[in-house]
Design an enzyme around this catalytic site. Structure first.
Site, PDB file in Angstrom:
ATOM      1  N   SER A 140      10.661 -31.312  27.423  1.00 29.79           N
ATOM      2  CA  SER A 140      11.196 -32.163  28.032  1.00 29.79           C
ATOM      3  C   SER A 140      11.455 -31.754  29.389  1.00 29.79           C
ATOM      4  O   SER A 140      11.693 -30.575  29.677  1.00 29.79           O
ATOM      5  CB  SER A 140      12.434 -32.719  27.286  1.00 29.79           C
ATOM      6  OG  SER A 140      13.370 -33.425  28.407  1.00 29.79           O
ATOM      7  N   TYR A 153      21.518 -31.183  23.725  1.00 33.29           N
ATOM      8  CA  TYR A 153      20.019 -31.271  23.790  1.00 33.29           C
ATOM      9  C   TYR A 153      19.430 -30.453  24.803  1.00 33.29           C
ATOM     10  O   TYR A 153      18.320 -29.818  24.544  1.00 33.29           O
ATOM     11  CB  TYR A 153      19.430 -32.925  23.994  1.00 33.29           C
ATOM     12  CG  TYR A 153      18.164 -33.228  24.143  1.00 33.29           C
ATOM     13  CD1 TYR A 153      17.504 -33.496  22.733  1.00 33.29           C
ATOM     14  CD2 TYR A 153      17.592 -33.497  25.177  1.00 33.29           C
ATOM     15  CE1 TYR A 153      15.990 -33.741  23.099  1.00 33.29           C
ATOM     16  CE2 TYR A 153      16.199 -33.670  25.280  1.00 33.29           C
ATOM     17  CZ  TYR A 153      15.489 -33.778  24.177  1.00 33.29           C
ATOM     18  OH  TYR A 153      14.251 -34.312  24.138  1.00 33.29           O
ATOM     19  N   LYS A 157      16.337 -27.385  24.512  1.00 33.26           N
ATOM     20  CA  LYS A 157      15.156 -27.583  24.988  1.00 33.26           C
ATOM     21  C   LYS A 157      14.833 -26.202  26.181  1.00 33.26           C
ATOM     22  O   LYS A 157      13.829 -25.688  26.152  1.00 33.26           O
ATOM     23  CB  LYS A 157      15.170 -28.786  25.987  1.00 33.26           C
ATOM     24  CG  LYS A 157      14.866 -29.863  25.168  1.00 33.26           C
ATOM     25  CD  LYS A 157      13.723 -29.965  24.253  1.00 33.26           C
ATOM     26  CE  LYS A 157      13.278 -31.212  23.320  1.00 33.26           C
ATOM     27  NZ  LYS A 157      12.279 -31.247  22.437  1.00 33.26           N
ATOM     28  N   THR A 190      11.607 -44.483  22.928  1.00 34.31           N
ATOM     29  CA  THR A 190      11.804 -44.215  21.434  1.00 34.31           C
ATOM     30  C   THR A 190      13.177 -44.744  20.966  1.00 34.31           C
ATOM     31  O   THR A 190      14.124 -44.960  21.476  1.00 34.31           O
ATOM     32  CB  THR A 190      11.750 -42.697  21.325  1.00 34.31           C
ATOM     33  OG1 THR A 190      12.667 -42.069  21.595  1.00 34.31           O
ATOM     34  CG2 THR A 190      10.604 -41.940  21.921  1.00 34.31           C
TER      35      THR A 190
END
Length: 336
Positions: A140, A153, A157, A190
């Site tokens: 990402s 998150y 990442k 998504t």
């Protein structure tokens, strides 16, 4: 690679993973799908078969290495030697850092970071003895640039980025035939915005520009075909943000502090009954199949100029296109 390659996709029941599995199915691959939710897995397996591929759905929690290793062994036994492994599975919490509980942060890390480590370990156990195979890490923009409300998150990442770089160097030093590459994704439409645990007052949303999951899947397939490149950047927002962070990180900190909380929420209140897939799959016994797409089809782009540019003219052309798009976006916001 065989005529019908064997591909493993984690997080295959929804979102990017679902689109990736479907795309490999269209290539008539043998696709092993790993995820926790039975309903999403069953639907994803049917997608792969409908596209012309062979599917093997496997209920796996990637936070548990033993489950991942056992699943990889079953793939080799039932489908054949694994050619490509794609790590996608993740979970997260939309909240200020101060509103995330320690056990929740740990769970995000175990799934979204260690899940990639476990998948990579399991893949290498089979690939290295054959000196063949490709591992694609779905990353990402947030692997390089942290943003508010997504500390867990972003941490995962960032961790994947560092771990993958270290592994890549080791494989190069060993002259290994196994390749690893990473695809840095932009905002993608998504279902995560409807099933990730959220403590935001309003409904979570991706920060525009938004791309459809098929754009992400196309990038993953291209990376799997061309794994010698260390990473691929997808979308104007990805390249533009990375460049802005490198050139003026302090300015970007200030900008995100000013805009980052509001831009990640719609004007609608957060649904009181929104599912949360942190501990249990949202498509479990009492849930439903969420598919690949989220709620933002009307705002999501079906293609990206930057991916085309990176294929045909290299990173410089992609960066130029991203800078132009980013500058145009800033000009529009300034004029608004």
């Amino acid at each position: 690679m065989s005529d019908n390659p064997v591909v493993v996709v984690t997080g295959a029941s929804g979102g990017i993973g679902r689109a990736v599995a479907r795309a490999f199915g269209a290539r008539h691959c043998k696709v092993a799908l790993m995820a926790r939710g039975r309903k999403g897995l069953s639907a994803a397996a049917e997608d792969v078969r409908r596209e012309g591929g062979t599917s093997l759905p496997l209920e796996v929690d990637v936070a548990d290495y033993d489950q991942v290793a056992a699943a990889a062994k079953r793939v080799e036994q039932e489908l054949g030697p694994i050619d490509t492994w794609v790590n996608v599975a993740f979970t997260s919490v939309f909240a200020r850092f101060s509103d995330i509980r320690p056990e929740e942060f740990r769970r995000v890390t175990e799934v979204s970071y260690l899940g990639y480590v476990h998948g990579t370990m399991a893949a290498l156990n089979h690939m290295k003895p054959r000196d063949h195979g490709t591992i694609v890490q779905v990353g990402s923009t947030l692997a390089y640039r942290g943003i508010p409300l997504q500390s867990a998150y972003c941490g995962a990442k960032h961790a994947i980025q560092g771990f993958n770089e270290a592994l890549r160097c080791e494989l190069l030093a060993e002259h290994s035939g196994v390749r690893v590459t990473m695809v840095q994704m932009p905002a993608v439409n998504t279902p995560q915005f409807t099933w990730v645990l959220s403590r935001l007052p309003r409904h979570a949303q991706p920060v525009p520009p938004i791309y459809q999951p098929e754009v992400a899947a196309d990038a993953v397939l291209y990376a799997a075909d061309h794994p010698r490149r260390r990473e691929y950047w997808v979308g104007a927002s990805t390249v533009g943000t990375l460049l802005a962070n490198a050139l003026a990180p302090g300015v970007l900190d200030w900008y995100l502090a000013k805009t980052g909380l509001k831009s990640q929420q719609t004007k609608q209140p957060a649904p009181a009954d929104q599912p949360a897939n942190l501990w249990q799959p949202a498509d479990g016994p009492h849930g439903h199949d969420f598919g690949a797409h989220g709620e933002f089809d009307d705002r999501a782009a079906p293609r990206t100029v930057q991916l085309w540019a990176s294929r045909h003219h290299g990173l410089l052309a992609a960066a130029g296109g991203a800078l132009a798009a980013t500058a145009a976006g800033v000009w529009r916001r300034t004029r608004a």
